[in-house]
Design an enzyme around this catalytic site. Structure first.
Site, PDB file in Angstrom:
ATOM      1  N   GLY A 360       0.826  -1.202   0.000  1.00  0.00           N
ATOM      2  CA  GLY A 360       0.000   0.000   0.000  1.00  0.00           C
ATOM      3  C   GLY A 360       0.853   1.240   0.000  1.00  0.00           C
ATOM      4  N   PRO A 361       0.225   2.401  -0.255  1.00  0.00           N
ATOM      5  CA  PRO A 361       0.992   3.642  -0.288  1.00  0.00           C
ATOM      6  C   PRO A 361       1.576   3.977   1.090  1.00  0.00           C
ATOM      7  CG  PRO A 361      -1.335   4.009  -0.824  1.00  0.00           C
ATOM      8  CD  PRO A 361      -1.199   2.587  -0.506  1.00  0.00           C
ATOM      9  N   GLY A 363       2.335   5.538   4.686  1.00  0.00           N
ATOM     10  CA  GLY A 363       1.544   6.178   5.734  1.00  0.00           C
ATOM     11  C   GLY A 363       0.167   5.593   5.949  1.00  0.00           C
ATOM     12  N   VAL A 364      -0.106   4.396   5.366  1.00  0.00           N
ATOM     13  CA  VAL A 364      -1.434   3.823   5.577  1.00  0.00           C
ATOM     14  C   VAL A 364      -1.434   2.806   6.727  1.00  0.00           C
ATOM     15  CG1 VAL A 364      -2.317   4.208   3.261  1.00  0.00           C
ATOM     16  CG2 VAL A 364      -1.062   2.113   3.771  1.00  0.00           C
ATOM     17  N   THR A 367       3.498  -0.519   8.680  1.00  0.00           N
ATOM     18  CA  THR A 367       4.478  -0.804   9.732  1.00  0.00           C
ATOM     19  C   THR A 367       3.794  -0.912  11.077  1.00  0.00           C
ATOM     20  OG1 THR A 367       5.844   0.697   8.476  1.00  0.00           O
ATOM     21  CG2 THR A 367       6.741  -0.068  10.547  1.00  0.00           C
ATOM     22  N   SER A 683      -3.159   4.224 -19.355  1.00  0.00           N
ATOM     23  CA  SER A 683      -4.509   4.421 -18.834  1.00  0.00           C
ATOM     24  C   SER A 683      -5.082   5.809 -19.125  1.00  0.00           C
ATOM     25  CB  SER A 683      -4.547   4.121 -17.344  1.00  0.00           C
ATOM     26  OG  SER A 683      -3.888   5.124 -16.635  1.00  0.00           O
ATOM     27  N   LYS A 726      -7.392   5.362  -7.736  1.00  0.00           N
ATOM     28  CA  LYS A 726      -7.793   6.469  -8.605  1.00  0.00           C
ATOM     29  C   LYS A 726      -9.151   7.004  -8.193  1.00  0.00           C
ATOM     30  CE  LYS A 726      -5.314   4.968 -12.729  1.00  0.00           C
ATOM     31  NZ  LYS A 726      -5.446   4.266 -14.012  1.00  0.00           N
TER      32      LYS A 726
HETATM   33  P1  ADP Z   1       3.481   2.791   6.470  1.00  0.00           P
HETATM   34  O1  ADP Z   1       4.292   1.749   7.131  1.00  0.00           O
HETATM   35  O2  ADP Z   1       2.327   2.213   5.719  1.00  0.00           O
HETATM   36  O3  ADP Z   1       4.237   3.747   5.648  1.00  0.00           O
HETATM   37  P2  ADP Z   1       3.052   3.710   9.147  1.00  0.00           P
HETATM   38  O4  ADP Z   1       2.740   2.390   9.755  1.00  0.00           O
HETATM   39  O5  ADP Z   1       4.413   4.246   9.390  1.00  0.00           O
HETATM   40  O6  ADP Z   1       2.781   3.671   7.597  1.00  0.00           O
HETATM   41  O7  ADP Z   1       1.979   4.757   9.591  1.00  0.00           O
HETATM   42  C1  ADP Z   1       2.226   6.127   9.802  1.00  0.00           C
HETATM   43  C2  ADP Z   1       1.482   6.605  11.012  1.00  0.00           C
HETATM   44  O8  ADP Z   1       0.104   6.584  10.796  1.00  0.00           O
HETATM   45  C3  ADP Z   1       1.732   5.738  12.225  1.00  0.00           C
HETATM   46  O9  ADP Z   1       1.885   6.543  13.349  1.00  0.00           O
HETATM   47  C4  ADP Z   1       0.470   4.926  12.352  1.00  0.00           C
HETATM   48  O10 ADP Z   1       0.198   4.583  13.688  1.00  0.00           O
HETATM   49  C5  ADP Z   1      -0.577   5.868  11.801  1.00  0.00           C
HETATM   50  N1  ADP Z   1      -1.691   5.155  11.198  1.00  0.00           N
HETATM   51  C6  ADP Z   1      -1.776   4.734   9.931  1.00  0.00           C
HETATM   52  N2  ADP Z   1      -2.946   4.096   9.720  1.00  0.00           N
HETATM   53  C7  ADP Z   1      -3.631   4.122  10.868  1.00  0.00           C
HETATM   54  C8  ADP Z   1      -4.915   3.627  11.277  1.00  0.00           C
HETATM   55  N3  ADP Z   1      -5.726   2.984  10.439  1.00  0.00           N
HETATM   56  N4  ADP Z   1      -5.272   3.824  12.550  1.00  0.00           N
HETATM   57  C9  ADP Z   1      -4.472   4.480  13.398  1.00  0.00           C
HETATM   58  N5  ADP Z   1      -3.265   4.978  13.078  1.00  0.00           N
HETATM   59  C10 ADP Z   1      -2.824   4.808  11.833  1.00  0.00           C
END
Ligand code: ADP
Length: 814
Positions: A360-361, A363-364, A367, A683, A726
């Site tokens: 996934g993109p 910040g979702v 991790t 696309s 999209k």
């Molecule tokens: P990724 O690994 O996908 O790049 P992260 O796990 O680093 O993203 O997430 C970034 C921040 O956003 C973290 O602090 C995480 O706890 C928070 N976060 C992301 N999705 C959620 C969610 N669904 N509920 C609560 N916090 C989230």
């Protein structure tokens, strides 16, 4: 023999003094101590008469009271020149040798030895070439002797050079070089001068050889000693430095400690033996040496590895669900998939199933959900970032022969976890590089392969380690860039971008409480109003995930913390109007979409690894010669797609009311803004075709419509990827209608509910349908006089007769 040459003179009665280890030669001066009673009495006797005394060497050095039998028969009659002084044990005197003499008869043995002796005349000889050569040779020999025996005074050297008589030269050299007293006695007894010199030469040659060898040995020993002394000195310095640093460990003790730890390890005997062998090697190494520290590091690393330490895994689905729900908002499907995986693990703990890959993109929450999983099942969590790894040894470790070698990232993670069953998150597996130093993806295959990883061989550890109990999880932004064989072994779970509403909920429920806690602010001190959160999402972030939203919330918390401390206010409410004060000017306008229907401007949709986004496409037509210009960092596939769109339109020119000669008379310029960002893919085909048609026919395009789909020469619309992302971008930008290829229709069931509620998805098969939906009026066919007089169709009618029909979505079918 000597008897024959001996020429007797008249007998002389003389007191005898036995010399211990000394031989005096005629013409030489000898200084020695006399202490024995017999010697003192003999001296007295001599002093009372004419100070002459017979000095003869005794045969046995140990003998303290030699009688006439235990002394040599040939000696030297000497004149006592001086009694230097009386010592505690006797006297020190100076005597000068006069001539050789031989004992004939013993007169009395006590109280001191008295003999009758006759002076010995040396045989006369004639000097000849031979004698001269002998003398020169002896002088050279003496020079060589000097080179090897440096403790001879220069006066003696002059004496040797000046001496031109064979006998005297032999005497002179014999008395001044370091010879045994027996050798000297031999020279003394030889009365023939030439033979005496020859004898001396023999002795001297032998002596020089011995001295040369001795010097060689001394040199070697000295070099060795210097080296040893240097090493010793340096080591002592290291000891002092270590002592000053508080690191003064004793190597023997250290080796013993390591040995005890190794014996306590629960590992196979073969591996233990190997470690003990290394430990023995370590004990023998010089303290502080580089090699010792390499071996010490190795042993310490091996000892610290959790060979048999596991944490207790508890798979309780209800508890796991609770932990996942508490830490993360939404992500329903992802959580479900994870719980299914955990359930399988519970039923078949020994079967290593597929490795889960969260795609996934940024910040979702990929991790952070992995961290939650570890927490939920009671495993230690370690994250290994693979971004930028392009060296096989990053994964497999360096061999110990390298300076600064260390274990690979996997073993380092296991060591950091301290248990052999941690959850290891291999982050950004799609960013693995490749270099001449091997392919890290191939090394990872070995790590992830359940068949092989029970005996994982790290080059540094140099022993197999069982990784089969480790739970591996991977993440990626874009599954298409994960090396094929790796992707094969993985079970991908897609996490999509968040909607505005989801971001709002995540911010309110998770991010704000988390940041308040991190900054030591209580919820009573700071309240961010819902309107402010909405504004924050709209005006300060443009992202798929919530990372920059979290960063902005953290920035607000920092500013507020400062205010609380400086101004001693206790209650602050952040409203939309305060945001510019806290975060600076708004960065994004709330809506990025076109506000009015325009000619040649269409809303395309793009998908990148950081999520979906709207992509306006502009087309301008100018008088010219049919040139096509494409700008905006377009890739080859996109350029070809533009050409296909033009050819397709040419083939339909009449029907679309476009001048059939447009490709001869006009130049077409297609531009995709945000020109610096590279774009590619097929696309945007239908979007470009629509914009070109609009520009040529001068019919505006509806600004609330977006579209995505590949176009063929015949105007068919083909399926594309990334539609979910999209559509999310379209929703974010307030688009109400999205035209999609019919083959993608089934994807809609996967879309987020809010997206489905707010957007009409219209599936199409042909470009004519697209044009009918997107253009504000129907094009007038050029060569159809009847059609030319037809009424202008209502806006958005594909065939020019009906208003656009929104597609009624069925309930998603999974
Ligand atoms: P990724 O690994 O996908 O790049 P992260 O796990 O680093 O993203 O997430 C970034 C921040 O956003 C973290 O602090 C995480 O706890 C928070 N976060 C992301 N999705 C959620 C969610 N669904 N509920 C609560 N916090 C989230």
């Amino acid at each position: 023999m000597s008897k024959k040459i001996e020429q007797q003179t008249e007998l002389q009665t003389l007191p005898v003094l036995a010399l211990r280890g000394l031989v005096l030669f005629p013409g030489m001066i000898l200084q020695f101590d006399a202490g024995r009673k017999k010697s003192i009495l003999a001296l007295h006797e001599a002093m009372e008469k004419d100070q002459t005394i017979l000095l003869v060497a005794q045969k046995d050095l140990e003998d303290n009271n030699p009688d006439s039998e235990q002394i040599f028969q040939t000696g030297v009659v000497a004149k006592i020149k001086q009694i230097l002084h009386h010592t505690e044990d006797g006297v020190r005197l100076l005597a000068e040798g006069m001539h050789r003499a031989r004992i004939h008869q013993v007169i009395s043995e006590s109280p001191f030895l008295m003999v009758e002796a006759s002076a010995l005349q040396t045989t006369p000889y004639r000097s000849s070439h031979k004698t001269e050569a002998l003398i020169r040779y002896t002088q050279n020999l003496f020079e060589r002797y000097l080179q090897n025996y440096k403790r001879i005074s220069p006066d003696i050297v002059i004496g040797v050079v000046k001496n031109k008589s064979c006998g005297a030269l032999a005497d002179y050299i014999a008395s001044n070089v370091m010879l045994d007293f027996e050798q000297k006695q031999e020279i003394l007894e030889e009365l023939h001068p030439v033979k005496r010199l020859e004898k001396l030469i023999q002795i001297l040659e032998h002596e020089i050889k011995v001295l040369e060898i001795e010097n060689e040995i001394t040199d070697k020993a000295r070099d060795q000693m210097n080296q040893n002394q240097r090493d010793y000195f340096l080591r002592e310095q290291i000891k002092v430095i270590n002592y000053e640093l508080g690191e003064d460990d004793n190597p023997q003790e250290e080796a013993e400690e390591l040995r005890e730890k190794i014996l306590k390890l629960d590992i196979p005997d073969k591996q233990r033996e190997k470690l003990l062998k290394e430990c023995d090697r370590f004990a023998k190494m010089p303290f502080g040496s580089h090699e010792a520290s390499v071996v010490r590091n190795y042993l310490e690393t091996c000892i610290e590895l959790p060979w048999n330490v596991s944490s207790k895994e508890v798979i309780d689905l209800a508890k796991a669900q609770k932990v996942l729900d508490k830490d993360h908002y939404g992500l329903k499907k992802v959580k479900e998939r994870i719980l299914e995986t955990l359930a399988v693990r519970k039923l078949a703990p020994d079967i290593n199933g597929q490795i889960v890959c969260l795609v996934g993109p940024p910040g979702v929450g990929k991790t952070s959900i992995a961290r939650s999983i570890a927490k939920a099942i009671g495993r230690k969590y370690v994250r290994v970032s693979l971004g930028g790894v392009h060296d096989e040894s990053d994964i497999m470790g360096h061999r110990r022969t390298y300076i600064g070698s260390m274990p690979g990232r996997i073993m380092a993670a296991v060591k950091q976890a301290g248990t052999n069953n941690p959850l290891i998150l291999l982050d950004e597996i799609d960013k693995l590089g490749k270099s001449f130093r091997g392919d890290p993806a191939a090394a990872l295959l070995e790590v992830l392969d359940a068949e092989q990883n029970s005996a994982f061989y790290d080059h540094y550890i140099d022993m197999p380690f069982d990784l089969s109990k480790v739970l591996f999880l991977t993440t990626a932004n874009d599954a298409s860039t994960i090396p094929g064989p790796l992707l094969d072994r993985m079970d991908t779970i897609f996490l999509s971008s968040y909607t505005h509403e989801e971001k709002f909920q995540i911010a309110v429920k998770h991010l704000i409480p988390k940041q308040l806690k991190k900054h030591g602010i209580s919820s009573q001190n700071l309240r961010i109003t819902p309107a402010a959160v909405h504004d924050l999402i709209e005006s300060y972030t443009r992202e798929a995930g919530v990372r920059s939203l979290e960063r902005n919330i953290a920035a607000i918390c920092r500013k507020i913390a400062k205010k609380i401390v400086a101004e001693e206010v206790t209650k602050i409410t952040v409203k939309p109007a305060d945001l510019e004060d806290l975060l600076g000017p708004r960065r994004f306008k709330p809506e990025n979409k076109n506000k009015s229907d325009e000619v040649g401007l269409v809303n395309g949709l793009a998908w990148t690894s950081v999520g979906g986004q709207t992509m306006p496409i502009e087309v301008a037509i100018m008088d010219g010669t049919g040139k096509l210009q494409l700008t905006g960092s377009l890739g080859n596939v996109m350029k070809e797609s533009a050409q296909t769109a033009i050819s397709c339109i040419r083939s339909k020119a009449t029907q679309l009311g476009i001048d059939v000669q447009f490709y001869n008379k006009m130049d077409i310029h297609i531009h995709v803004p945000e020109g610096a960002i590279p774009k590619d893919g097929p696309s945007a085909g239908i979007a470009m075709a629509t914009a070109i048609t609009s520009a040529l026919s001068k019919i505006p395009i509806r600004h609330d419509v977006a579209m995505t789909g590949e176009i063929t020469l015949r105007g068919r619309v083909l399926a594309i990827g990334g539609l979910k992302e999209k559509s999310m971008a379209a929703y974010r930008n307030g688009i109400q209608t999205v035209i999609i290829p019919e083959d993608n229709y089934s994807d809609i069931s996967e879309f987020d509910d809010v997206v489905k509620e707010n957007i009409q998805f219209i599936p199409v098969k042909k470009i004519d349908e697209v044009l009918g939906l997107a253009l504000t009026r129907k094009p007038q066919p050029v060569l159809a006089p009847k059609a030319a007089s037809a009424p202008i169709p209502a806006q958005g009618d594909p065939m020019g007769t009906q208003p656009p029909q929104p597609v009624v979505l069925e309930q998603p079918q999974c």
